[in-house]
Write a protein that holds these residues in place. Structure first.
Motif, short mmCIF file in Angstrom:
data_model
loop_
_atom_site.label_atom_id
_atom_site.label_comp_id
_atom_site.label_asym_id
_atom_site.label_seq_id
_atom_site.Cartn_x
_atom_site.Cartn_y
_atom_site.Cartn_z
N ALA A 195 2.73 1.74 -3.54
CA ALA A 195 1.80 2.22 -4.57
C ALA A 195 1.32 3.63 -4.23
CB ALA A 195 0.60 1.28 -4.68
N GLY A 196 1.10 3.87 -2.96
CA GLY A 196 0.63 5.19 -2.52
C GLY A 196 1.65 6.28 -2.79
N CYS A 197 2.91 5.99 -2.54
CA CYS A 197 3.97 6.99 -2.77
C CYS A 197 4.05 7.35 -4.25
CB CYS A 197 5.32 6.45 -2.31
SG CYS A 197 5.48 6.43 -0.52
N VAL A 226 3.35 8.03 2.31
CA VAL A 226 2.57 8.62 1.20
C VAL A 226 2.52 10.14 1.33
CG1 VAL A 226 0.26 8.77 0.19
CG2 VAL A 226 1.20 6.55 0.80
N GLY A 280 -2.04 13.52 -2.86
CA GLY A 280 -1.25 14.31 -3.80
C GLY A 280 -2.05 15.49 -4.34
N ALA A 287 -4.18 -4.28 -1.48
CA ALA A 287 -3.59 -3.22 -0.64
C ALA A 287 -2.92 -2.16 -1.52
CB ALA A 287 -2.57 -3.84 0.33
N ALA A 337 0.27 12.63 -8.53
CA ALA A 337 -0.88 13.50 -8.29
C ALA A 337 -0.44 14.89 -7.83
CB ALA A 337 -1.81 12.88 -7.25
N ALA A 338 0.59 14.95 -7.00
CA ALA A 338 1.08 16.25 -6.52
C ALA A 338 1.63 17.07 -7.69
CB ALA A 338 2.14 16.05 -5.45
N LEU A 339 2.33 16.42 -8.59
CA LEU A 339 2.85 17.13 -9.77
C LEU A 339 1.70 17.62 -10.63
CD1 LEU A 339 5.84 14.78 -10.68
CD2 LEU A 339 6.00 17.18 -10.02
N GLY A 353 -2.97 7.70 -2.32
CA GLY A 353 -1.89 8.56 -2.78
C GLY A 353 -2.40 9.65 -3.71
N ALA A 386 0.84 -1.21 0.00
CA ALA A 386 0.00 0.00 0.00
C ALA A 386 0.87 1.25 0.00
CB ALA A 386 -0.94 -0.01 1.20
N ALA A 387 1.94 1.24 0.80
CA ALA A 387 2.80 2.42 0.90
C ALA A 387 3.55 2.67 -0.42
CB ALA A 387 3.79 2.25 2.04
N ALA A 401 1.73 7.09 -6.52
CA ALA A 401 0.53 7.83 -6.91
C ALA A 401 0.55 9.25 -6.36
CB ALA A 401 -0.71 7.10 -6.41
N ALA A 402 1.04 9.41 -5.14
CA ALA A 402 1.07 10.74 -4.52
C ALA A 402 2.02 11.67 -5.27
CB ALA A 402 1.50 10.63 -3.06
N LEU A 403 3.16 11.13 -5.70
CA LEU A 403 4.12 11.94 -6.46
C LEU A 403 3.49 12.44 -7.75
CD1 LEU A 403 7.41 9.89 -5.98
CD2 LEU A 403 7.05 12.26 -5.31
N GLY A 415 -3.77 1.73 -1.66
CA GLY A 415 -2.72 2.72 -1.41
C GLY A 415 -2.61 3.74 -2.54
#
Lengths: 135, 119
Positions: A78-80, B56, B20, B8, A86-88, B16, A75-76, A82-84, B12
């Motif tokens: 994939a989340g990281c 995240v 984000g 999972a 999405a933030a961009l 994210g 989860a972490a 996706a977060a990168l 995640g």
């Protein structure tokens, strides 16, 4: 915005964050709706606030054997990623569009959580169980 | 049929995207999806979701933090101190709060937040 008021509000949202019920989102709402900050500033402050809040709570959750390691890593990771991305992307999106989209999604999620029928077996989860060994 | 790890990962990724784009809300989405896929009991889900959101949120912050002024950092300081104290208190209270209360409280807060953003 006074220091004391910020401290008091974030104490309350910190408790909710540790309980896992969305304190960060409330902090963002307070910062934008009452403290008059821009959504971008509120978003940044919410992210900064999250680390000491979550860190403190996680120490206790780990001690009580509540963290599921086999879910954490996939989860972490994939989340990281996706977060990168999405933030961009967020830098080039209209803030009003972001606000409305977030509002719609949260409204639908909230309705679902409030009015969804309990799952079979949910009634047994309210018992306080002895801590499990950390795995 | 997806494995638990892939489920999972999907959860995640959704969290994210949320963090984000909006800087918050990822943990809520993650908790709802973990429950949807029945990946654990309520207390475990809430606690594990919190653990996932630390890296995240760091990833989102890595993009958003550079170039920000000192003003936001000064405003963040009392929030961080309050959050730390709140996090400790919440961690101590966590095992004493029934899971159904957590779900209803979360649902109510999400709904209120969503409506505020929409209206």
């Amino acid at each position: 915005m006074s220091w004391l008021l910020s401290l008091a509000v974030s104490l309350g949202t910190g408790i909710l964050s540790a309980l896992g019920v969305g304190g960060g989102s409330l902090l963002v709402l307070w910062l934008t709706a009452f403290a008059g900050l821009s959504p971008e500033s509120a978003r940044l402050i919410s992210l900064l606030y999250f680390f000491p809040t979550a860190g403190a709570a996680l120490l206790l959750h780990r001690k009580h054997g509540l963290l599921k390691k086999r879910l954490l890593l996939p989860a972490a990771l994939a989340g990281c990623a996706a977060a990168l991305g999405a933030a961009l992307l967020s830098r080039s999106l209209d803030p009003l569009l972001l606000r409305r989209s977030c509002g719609l999604l949260l409204t639908l999620l909230g309705l679902r959580e409030l009015f969804a029928a309990p799952r079979k077996g949910d009634e047994t989860q309210d018992e306080i169980k002895p801590p499990k060994p950390y795995n | 049929m997806l494995s638990e790890g892939k489920k999972a990962a999907l959860c995640g990724a959704a969290a994210g995207v949320m963090n984000g784009l909006f800087g918050a809300g990822g943990g809520l989405v993650l908790t709802v999806l973990f429950r949807r896929f029945r990946l654990g009991e309520d207390k475990e889900i809430f606690a594990t979701a919190l653990g996932v959101m630390v890296p995240v949120s760091a990833a989102a912050l890595a993009v958003l933090l550079p170039g920000q002024g000192a003003g936001e950092l000064k405003t963040a300081l009392p929030c961080c101190i309050g959050g730390l104290a709140g996090g400790l208190l919440g961690g101590l209270l966590f095992r004493r709060v029934p899971g159904v209360w957590l779900r209803r409280l979360m649902g109510g807060l999400i709904l209120w937040g969503g409506l505020r953003l929409l209206l």
